[in-house]
Scaffold this motif. Sequence first.
Motif, PDB file in Angstrom:
ATOM      1  N   THR A  55       0.935  -0.831  -0.506  1.00  0.00           N
ATOM      2  CA  THR A  55       0.124  -0.302   0.136  1.00  0.00           C
ATOM      3  C   THR A  55       0.620   0.897  -0.007  1.00  0.00           C
ATOM      4  OG1 THR A  55      -1.888  -1.492   1.249  1.00  0.00           O
ATOM      5  CG2 THR A  55      -2.143   1.395   1.291  1.00  0.00           C
ATOM      6  N   LEU A  56       2.040   1.084   0.455  1.00  0.00           N
ATOM      7  CA  LEU A  56       3.244   1.796   0.767  1.00  0.00           C
ATOM      8  C   LEU A  56       3.592   2.513  -0.713  1.00  0.00           C
ATOM      9  CD1 LEU A  56       4.440   2.351   4.740  1.00  0.00           C
ATOM     10  CD2 LEU A  56       2.693   4.015   3.645  1.00  0.00           C
ATOM     11  N   GLY A  57       4.121   1.162  -1.519  1.00  0.00           N
ATOM     12  CA  GLY A  57       4.234   1.660  -2.950  1.00  0.00           C
ATOM     13  C   GLY A  57       5.070   0.268  -2.703  1.00  0.00           C
ATOM     14  N   ASP A  58       5.764  -0.169  -2.495  1.00  0.00           N
ATOM     15  CA  ASP A  58       6.852  -1.263  -2.056  1.00  0.00           C
ATOM     16  C   ASP A  58       6.336  -2.149  -3.567  1.00  0.00           C
ATOM     17  OD1 ASP A  58       9.058  -3.755  -1.953  1.00  0.00           O
ATOM     18  OD2 ASP A  58       8.918  -3.068  -0.312  1.00  0.00           O
ATOM     19  N   ASP A  59       6.527  -2.475  -4.470  1.00  0.00           N
ATOM     20  CA  ASP A  59       6.538  -2.953  -5.537  1.00  0.00           C
ATOM     21  C   ASP A  59       7.296  -4.693  -5.121  1.00  0.00           C
ATOM     22  OD1 ASP A  59       8.963  -3.402  -5.778  1.00  0.00           O
ATOM     23  OD2 ASP A  59       9.795  -3.161  -7.789  1.00  0.00           O
ATOM     24  N   LEU A  71       4.271  -0.759 -10.260  1.00  0.00           N
ATOM     25  CA  LEU A  71       4.841   0.184  -8.996  1.00  0.00           C
ATOM     26  C   LEU A  71       6.968  -0.253  -9.583  1.00  0.00           C
ATOM     27  CD1 LEU A  71       3.488  -1.321  -5.676  1.00  0.00           C
ATOM     28  CD2 LEU A  71       3.893   1.179  -6.538  1.00  0.00           C
ATOM     29  N   GLY A  72       6.624  -0.852 -11.019  1.00  0.00           N
ATOM     30  CA  GLY A  72       7.838  -1.445 -11.928  1.00  0.00           C
ATOM     31  C   GLY A  72       8.144  -2.774 -11.211  1.00  0.00           C
ATOM     32  N   ALA A  73       7.797  -3.201 -10.403  1.00  0.00           N
ATOM     33  CA  ALA A  73       8.226  -5.320 -10.443  1.00  0.00           C
ATOM     34  C   ALA A  73       7.774  -5.581 -11.928  1.00  0.00           C
ATOM     35  CB  ALA A  73       7.683  -5.587  -9.840  1.00  0.00           C
ATOM     36  N   ALA A  74       8.854  -6.461 -12.120  1.00  0.00           N
ATOM     37  CA  ALA A  74       8.447  -7.628 -13.631  1.00  0.00           C
ATOM     38  C   ALA A  74       8.079  -8.833 -13.267  1.00  0.00           C
ATOM     39  CB  ALA A  74      10.219  -7.776 -13.793  1.00  0.00           C
ATOM     40  N   ALA A  75       6.849  -8.126 -12.932  1.00  0.00           N
ATOM     41  CA  ALA A  75       5.179  -9.443 -13.014  1.00  0.00           C
ATOM     42  C   ALA A  75       4.581  -9.509 -13.994  1.00  0.00           C
ATOM     43  CB  ALA A  75       4.841  -8.661 -11.838  1.00  0.00           C
ATOM     44  N   GLU A  76       4.934  -9.925 -15.297  1.00  0.00           N
ATOM     45  CA  GLU A  76       3.825  -9.529 -16.484  1.00  0.00           C
ATOM     46  C   GLU A  76       4.293 -11.347 -17.000  1.00  0.00           C
ATOM     47  OE1 GLU A  76       6.867  -7.427 -16.130  1.00  0.00           O
ATOM     48  OE2 GLU A  76       6.204  -5.460 -16.817  1.00  0.00           O
ATOM     49  N   GLY A  77       4.745 -11.900 -16.296  1.00  0.00           N
ATOM     50  CA  GLY A  77       4.975 -13.160 -16.794  1.00  0.00           C
ATOM     51  C   GLY A  77       4.048 -14.038 -15.708  1.00  0.00           C
ATOM     52  N   SER A  78       4.328 -13.643 -14.458  1.00  0.00           N
ATOM     53  CA  SER A  78       3.088 -14.016 -13.225  1.00  0.00           C
ATOM     54  C   SER A  78       1.960 -13.979 -13.564  1.00  0.00           C
ATOM     55  CB  SER A  78       3.212 -13.720 -12.033  1.00  0.00           C
ATOM     56  OG  SER A  78       4.934 -13.914 -12.067  1.00  0.00           O
TER      57      SER A  78
END
Length: 171
Positions: free
Chosen positions: A78-82, A115-122
Amino acid sequence: MGRNIPSARSLADAAMGRAWTIEQTRPDDRKALFEAYLAAARLGKMEAMTNVGLHFLLGDGVRRDPKRSRMWIERAATLGDDLAAFNLGLAYDNGNGVRKNKGLAEAWYRRAIALGAAAEGSLAHLLLGAPRPTARRRRSGSTGSSHGEGNRFRHTTSVWRMSLEWASART
């Protein structure tokens, strides 16, 4: 008579520094590492909140507690941690520590991507049944996002080890 009272941010940074020192000098002292991250998390350090949540999830240095795990990770996301948002996506995707929920998994994966995480694959795996990609660990000292927090991920060895264990335990 101005007092030199440290700010909450400087106290949180110092607590996180203690955690990093423990991680580098005594990586097998999981209880001390958990306690150092907990101190930093209580002082508002977002990355420490993610670590505390993962420690609670896996019982790493502390008794396993999925409810507390979700509370800390959700607070960080919620605070923005990807990374926290990604881990919440994994939790809801795999039903680890929470009831399996495809809609919440998708929402947290999308938040992680924003937020910038590489979560597209998931996310592709969740929505399309595509093969789950192999997660990569961020290099020490890289921010991994646009938050401008230098050395934010100096402590990622245990975070990513736990994230990968969490994901692989459920696949």
